[in-house]
Write a protein that holds these residues in place. Sequence first.
Motif, PDB file in Angstrom:
ATOM      1  N   GLY A 252      -7.805 -26.099  30.697  1.00  0.00           N
ATOM      2  CA  GLY A 252      -7.091 -27.364  30.634  1.00  0.00           C
ATOM      3  C   GLY A 252      -5.719 -27.247  30.008  1.00  0.00           C
ATOM      4  N   CYS A 253      -5.640 -26.637  28.829  1.00  0.00           N
ATOM      5  CA  CYS A 253      -4.353 -26.513  28.151  1.00  0.00           C
ATOM      6  C   CYS A 253      -3.426 -25.574  28.910  1.00  0.00           C
ATOM      7  N   ALA A 254      -3.983 -24.470  29.442  1.00  0.00           N
ATOM      8  CA  ALA A 254      -3.157 -23.536  30.201  1.00  0.00           C
ATOM      9  C   ALA A 254      -2.679 -24.158  31.513  1.00  0.00           C
ATOM     10  N   LEU A 255      -3.496 -25.034  32.098  1.00  0.00           N
ATOM     11  CA  LEU A 255      -3.063 -25.761  33.294  1.00  0.00           C
ATOM     12  C   LEU A 255      -1.928 -26.709  32.945  1.00  0.00           C
ATOM     13  N   GLY A 256      -2.069 -27.387  31.785  1.00  0.00           N
ATOM     14  CA  GLY A 256      -1.043 -28.327  31.343  1.00  0.00           C
ATOM     15  C   GLY A 256      -1.515 -29.756  31.231  1.00  0.00           C
ATOM     16  N   THR A 257      -2.827 -29.990  31.337  1.00  0.00           N
ATOM     17  CA  THR A 257      -3.323 -31.352  31.162  1.00  0.00           C
ATOM     18  C   THR A 257      -3.617 -31.619  29.689  1.00  0.00           C
ATOM     19  N   PRO A 258      -3.231 -32.789  29.175  1.00  0.00           N
ATOM     20  CA  PRO A 258      -3.580 -33.132  27.798  1.00  0.00           C
ATOM     21  C   PRO A 258      -4.992 -33.673  27.687  1.00  0.00           C
ATOM     22  N   ASN A 259      -5.633 -33.898  28.827  1.00  0.00           N
ATOM     23  CA  ASN A 259      -6.890 -34.630  28.835  1.00  0.00           C
ATOM     24  C   ASN A 259      -8.125 -33.748  28.702  1.00  0.00           C
TER      25      ASN A 259
ATOM     26  N   LYS B  58      -9.154 -16.611  12.595  1.00  0.00           N
ATOM     27  CA  LYS B  58      -8.634 -17.343  13.748  1.00  0.00           C
ATOM     28  C   LYS B  58      -8.967 -16.577  15.015  1.00  0.00           C
ATOM     29  N   ALA B  59      -9.895 -17.093  15.783  1.00  0.00           N
ATOM     30  CA  ALA B  59     -10.296 -16.453  17.033  1.00  0.00           C
ATOM     31  C   ALA B  59      -9.229 -16.684  18.093  1.00  0.00           C
ATOM     32  N   PRO B  60      -9.135 -15.806  19.082  1.00  0.00           N
ATOM     33  CA  PRO B  60      -8.172 -16.031  20.162  1.00  0.00           C
ATOM     34  C   PRO B  60      -8.504 -17.313  20.908  1.00  0.00           C
ATOM     35  N   GLY B  61      -7.502 -18.091  21.211  1.00  0.00           N
ATOM     36  CA  GLY B  61      -7.724 -19.354  21.884  1.00  0.00           C
ATOM     37  C   GLY B  61      -6.451 -19.883  22.503  1.00  0.00           C
ATOM     38  N   VAL B  62      -6.564 -21.061  23.111  1.00  0.00           N
ATOM     39  CA  VAL B  62      -5.448 -21.708  23.785  1.00  0.00           C
ATOM     40  C   VAL B  62      -5.361 -23.132  23.261  1.00  0.00           C
ATOM     41  N   SER B  63      -4.153 -23.636  23.073  1.00  0.00           N
ATOM     42  CA  SER B  63      -3.984 -24.985  22.559  1.00  0.00           C
ATOM     43  C   SER B  63      -2.835 -25.683  23.269  1.00  0.00           C
ATOM     44  N   LEU B  64      -2.855 -26.996  23.203  1.00  0.00           N
ATOM     45  CA  LEU B  64      -1.779 -27.829  23.735  1.00  0.00           C
ATOM     46  C   LEU B  64      -1.689 -29.064  22.858  1.00  0.00           C
ATOM     47  N   SER B  65      -0.576 -29.237  22.171  1.00  0.00           N
ATOM     48  CA  SER B  65      -0.398 -30.367  21.266  1.00  0.00           C
ATOM     49  C   SER B  65       1.028 -30.870  21.360  1.00  0.00           C
ATOM     50  N   GLY B  66       1.161 -32.180  21.566  1.00  0.00           N
ATOM     51  CA  GLY B  66       2.495 -32.747  21.665  1.00  0.00           C
ATOM     52  C   GLY B  66       3.308 -32.183  22.806  1.00  0.00           C
TER      53      GLY B  66
ATOM     54  N   TRP C  93     -14.498 -17.054  31.333  1.00  0.00           N
ATOM     55  CA  TRP C  93     -14.232 -16.305  32.564  1.00  0.00           C
ATOM     56  C   TRP C  93     -14.055 -17.262  33.735  1.00  0.00           C
ATOM     57  N   GLN C  94     -14.943 -18.240  33.854  1.00  0.00           N
ATOM     58  CA  GLN C  94     -14.847 -19.211  34.949  1.00  0.00           C
ATOM     59  C   GLN C  94     -13.499 -19.919  34.924  1.00  0.00           C
ATOM     60  N   PHE C  95     -13.093 -20.382  33.737  1.00  0.00           N
ATOM     61  CA  PHE C  95     -11.838 -21.114  33.617  1.00  0.00           C
ATOM     62  C   PHE C  95     -10.639 -20.225  33.911  1.00  0.00           C
ATOM     63  N   ALA C  96     -10.655 -19.009  33.373  1.00  0.00           N
ATOM     64  CA  ALA C  96      -9.533 -18.104  33.588  1.00  0.00           C
ATOM     65  C   ALA C  96      -9.375 -17.765  35.065  1.00  0.00           C
ATOM     66  N   GLU C  97     -10.499 -17.579  35.746  1.00  0.00           N
ATOM     67  CA  GLU C  97     -10.441 -17.233  37.161  1.00  0.00           C
ATOM     68  C   GLU C  97     -10.017 -18.419  38.025  1.00  0.00           C
ATOM     69  N   ILE C  98     -10.448 -19.626  37.681  1.00  0.00           N
ATOM     70  CA  ILE C  98      -9.996 -20.805  38.435  1.00  0.00           C
ATOM     71  C   ILE C  98      -8.487 -20.959  38.302  1.00  0.00           C
ATOM     72  N   LEU C  99      -7.982 -20.788  37.075  1.00  0.00           N
ATOM     73  CA  LEU C  99      -6.538 -20.902  36.864  1.00  0.00           C
ATOM     74  C   LEU C  99      -5.791 -19.806  37.608  1.00  0.00           C
ATOM     75  N   ARG C 100      -6.315 -18.569  37.557  1.00  0.00           N
ATOM     76  CA  ARG C 100      -5.634 -17.458  38.224  1.00  0.00           C
ATOM     77  C   ARG C 100      -5.556 -17.676  39.723  1.00  0.00           C
ATOM     78  N   ARG C 101      -6.611 -18.237  40.284  1.00  0.00           N
ATOM     79  CA  ARG C 101      -6.637 -18.446  41.730  1.00  0.00           C
ATOM     80  C   ARG C 101      -5.776 -19.635  42.140  1.00  0.00           C
ATOM     81  N   ALA C 102      -5.679 -20.652  41.275  1.00  0.00           N
ATOM     82  CA  ALA C 102      -4.850 -21.814  41.598  1.00  0.00           C
ATOM     83  C   ALA C 102      -3.388 -21.573  41.260  1.00  0.00           C
TER      84      ALA C 102
END
Length: 679
Positions: A176-183, A469-477, A613-622
């Motif tokens: 979600g955050c890597a795609l760019g949705t705040p939701n 701090k584990a590796p992760g992705v964030s989107l704020s503001g 893995w599922q999320f990363a692959e969906i993003l990579r394919r889209a």
Amino acid sequence: MREDKTVDGPGSIGFSRRSLLSGAAAASAAGTFGFSALMPVDKALAEQVEALKADGWEAHPCACNVCGGYCGLLAMHKKGAPVSQETVRIMPNPTHPQRGCCARGAQAMWVWNHPMRLKKPLKRVGARGDGKFQEISWDQALNEIAERVKAIVEKDGERAVTMSSHNFSAMQKWFGCALGTPNVISHSSTCNSASIAGRRMVFGKGFDGAGKVEPDYARAKYLLCVGRTLNCAIGVAAVVARAKTEGTKVVFVDPRMPEGALTGSEWIPIRPGADSAFLLSLIHIGITEKLVDFEFLRRHTNAPYLVEAGTRRPIAASEIIAGAPEDAFVVMDRKTASYVVMGLKKDDKGNAVGFAEPEGVDPELDHAARITALDGRELEAETCFRAFAASAAHWTPQEAARTTGIPAETITRVAREFFTQGGVADDGWYASRNGNDTHDFALLSLINAFTGRIDQPGGFVVTQGGGFKAPGVSLSGGKGKGPHGETWTAPEKKSLDKILYPEGSGTYSAVFEAIETGKPYPVRAAFFTGTTMFHREANSARLAKALMGLELVVVQDIFPHEICDYADYVLPCTYFLEWHEYAGVKWALNGNVQKNDAGIAPPQGCEAREEVWQFAEILRRAYPDRAKERLGLEEELKTREAFKAWYDGMMDAAWAKFIAAKNKAKPGDGDRIAAEVEA
């Protein structure tokens, strides 16, 4: 298994004035205090583990994630034997500070190869809601989902894609955050959002998160649980059970008798929705019988601050003191019999983080006066304390008895016990879904402030994270950050729930109107990860209607359940026995870290894959460019081994960095932590 944050010497932290009746909190010394809160080793359990080891079993530390408790477990493997329900035993970890094994953790191996476990990706073939599916390959599922996501984004933007989970929002952010949705919106509004809002009202941001302030269960002398059952996290129940053997009195106030009240505790039935009346009556008795800590209220809260009588509007210092800052408040100084400015400290974003208090001021707690403002207005002023005491005065024991159904003499007895026997009130867990839940939780925090035992042994204390701090992705503001420090911007800065409910948290139902009406903007897709939405959403018909209005619904889970019937795709997932990760220990008092690695793979014939893995692959394919630039992912991770090399490599690198930092700060400390998490 743990990281000891103990410091020398008992006693309180020297803290600045903290907010009592609304306003910003003042950060104190990071929640460290002079006593160890680590749970002692369970000797009986430890003996069982050693006996199993002597009999040819190996111990693998893991952490249950079937709920938000994240309790510490051991997966005991029979050496040389293939994984099965007979050769892997799940039990509490005797050295873990948040150990516990409820029915959810105990059935983990039953889940592993259960006949109903989802084994392959499913695609809907019937009408939505009919629950008719066909098995398809991972390639087909991921390609089709990616294609549909891309079409939705190109038509209505990234914000048209929503995601919800209860415990796995961090996983969803990889997409979600890597795609760019705040939701990426949890549904904690049906769980602990009311307690978060209540704590924010009292202590301010930074102290409002679930588990950020907690009773010191291990040292509590008198624990008051209003609407709190203690059966989650189960490790808390273990700590309280031990405290009870050492003399702690536990009082449950609940319409139903909770499990914890079955032995060695007191249960006080109460009418649903009457918790606020009960708590206000306790505080009223404490005030009138002079049992509360007035000195603490004077010196460490905003109780002496002046408000306008009737409206309770805070009086700005600039209204009555020439040259005072616009954002400052005012108190009556007992030493000089004059009004004094109490300013605010702010961070670089303009958020209040504390109070700028002049030296030597002696605030008056119970004060009222008519004040002529600088512009000539007449102000009826009183202190926050006086205004609050007047409201609480309505709730005499007799009046509270009529509302709560609790006898007046019981209310009086509990109030006296609470304030004279070192009482601490649990600040809650689940909301009861009454309209006044937030007020209830705010009062639970407030009654702790009235005892004066904030950050004191046995009192209401600030907890610490482990610092990892584990590796992760964030989107704020509108600003995104990837697992390797990648950055990007997104056009939409706020999630839908924050637009509609700025002080709420995790209100997924905020998207329902957008699905139906397209306002404030259209929502077309929803991903649900590891969550039984029909159990979480109180209005099932409203949820079903919303699901029917979506163009794409994707469910990720281990077992089929109601929401799967409404999905276009159902994707089989791994679960905590099949993960490798390091993390902080939730709900434990001191800073602790843990390892989760039971060393188990999905059973033969089960094609379950990790959600990330599922999320990363969906993003990579889209959007292969976004996967590369925001996740550092360029090539397909075709196998579990390839994914683990990529993701586990990031996890292990973050852990190595953490251990190295600990060794640098204190030679040998990181090595000690690394050894303990393996135990």
